[in-house]
Design a protein around this motif. Structure first.
Motif, short mmCIF file in Angstrom:
data_model
loop_
_atom_site.label_atom_id
_atom_site.label_comp_id
_atom_site.label_asym_id
_atom_site.label_seq_id
_atom_site.Cartn_x
_atom_site.Cartn_y
_atom_site.Cartn_z
N VAL A 1 0.85 -1.19 0.00
CA VAL A 1 0.00 0.00 0.00
C VAL A 1 0.89 1.24 0.00
N ALA A 2 0.75 2.07 -1.03
CA ALA A 2 1.51 3.33 -1.10
C ALA A 2 0.77 4.41 -0.33
N LEU A 3 1.50 5.09 0.56
CA LEU A 3 0.95 6.21 1.32
C LEU A 3 1.55 7.48 0.75
N ILE A 4 0.72 8.33 0.12
CA ILE A 4 1.23 9.49 -0.60
C ILE A 4 0.44 10.74 -0.23
N GLY A 5 1.03 11.88 -0.58
CA GLY A 5 0.42 13.17 -0.29
C GLY A 5 1.51 14.20 -0.05
N ASP A 6 1.14 15.46 0.03
CA ASP A 6 2.09 16.53 0.25
C ASP A 6 2.82 16.36 1.57
N GLY A 7 3.98 17.00 1.67
CA GLY A 7 4.74 16.97 2.92
C GLY A 7 3.97 17.64 4.06
N GLY A 8 4.10 17.07 5.24
CA GLY A 8 3.50 17.67 6.42
C GLY A 8 2.04 17.40 6.65
N VAL A 9 1.42 16.49 5.86
CA VAL A 9 -0.01 16.25 6.04
C VAL A 9 -0.30 15.24 7.16
N GLY A 10 0.76 14.57 7.65
CA GLY A 10 0.57 13.64 8.75
C GLY A 10 0.79 12.18 8.40
N LYS A 11 1.44 11.89 7.27
CA LYS A 11 1.60 10.51 6.82
C LYS A 11 2.43 9.69 7.81
N THR A 12 3.57 10.23 8.21
CA THR A 12 4.45 9.50 9.11
C THR A 12 3.78 9.24 10.46
#
Length: 204
Positions: free
Chosen positions: A11-22
């Motif tokens: 599963v790829a987790l993507i999106g702009d930096g700083g959105v809370g992915k980590t």
């Protein structure tokens, strides 16, 4: 069914930096900073499932390696931040990047910081009613309060098992009859959590 025999999905987790992915990943793995949170790892009646979550860097300078990481994904989670409109506007670009490298796969769209006050939102709740991505599942989440953490993974489980009636167990669903094996697995998770994730984001 042993741990290594469980079905695995990338599963790829993507999106702009700083959105809370980590933070989303860390909270799902460990329940860090959450009271009485038990990570849900199994489904009933099928037993268990493993998701290999690839936290893809948003750094534009890593376009080639980013494309390589996206290939052969079984599903994707695209995340935006309710307090930053640009992250919502860029969802369509992330989706296109995903299509270019993996083709049509299940897409989950997550709106993070669902707990913030309406006046602090740059993306209004009403806007999310019309999806920027056709046929994507959508969920509000909060990496601060753990709102909606299980829902995207439950949706993926239902898709992969082709069973819309699936529900998560209330506790760990992977049978570990040997305490020594469980202890070793716990140590491996702890070691993995200490290593930096492949994402340059400054997520909150």
């Amino acid at each position: 069914m042993g741990f290594q025999e469980l079905p695995r999905y990338k599963v790829a987790l993507i999106g702009d930096g700083g959105v809370g992915k980590t933070t989303f990943i860390k909270r799902n793995l460990t329940g860090e900073f959450l009271e009485n949170y038990i990570p849900t790892m199994g489904v009933e009646p099928h037993g268990g499932i493993l998701f290999d979550i690839w936290n893809i860097s948003s750094d534009q300078s890593s376009t080639n390696s980013r494309a390589e990481y996206l290939r052969n994904s079984d599903a994707a989670i695209i995340m935006f931040d309710f307090s930053r409109r640009i992250t919502y506007d860029n969802v369509i670009n992330w989706h296109q990047l995903m299509l270019n490298n993996s083709g049509p796969i299940p897409i989950i769209l997550l709106g993070n910081k669902a707990d913030i006050d309406e006046q602090d939102r740059e993306v209004k709740v009403s806007e999310t009613m019309s999806r920027p991505i056709e046929n994507a599942e959508y969920y509000d989440i909060s990496t601060k309060s753990a709102k909606g953490f299980d829902e995207p993974f439950l949706s993926l489980c239902r898709h992969f098992f082709k069973d819309p009636s699936l529900e998560f167990l209330t506790c760990c669903g992977i049978p570990v009859p040997d305490p020594e094996k469980w202890e070793q697995l716990s140590k491996e998770w702890e070691t993995a959590m200490k290593n930096p994730l492949p994402d340059v984001d400054s997520d909150e």
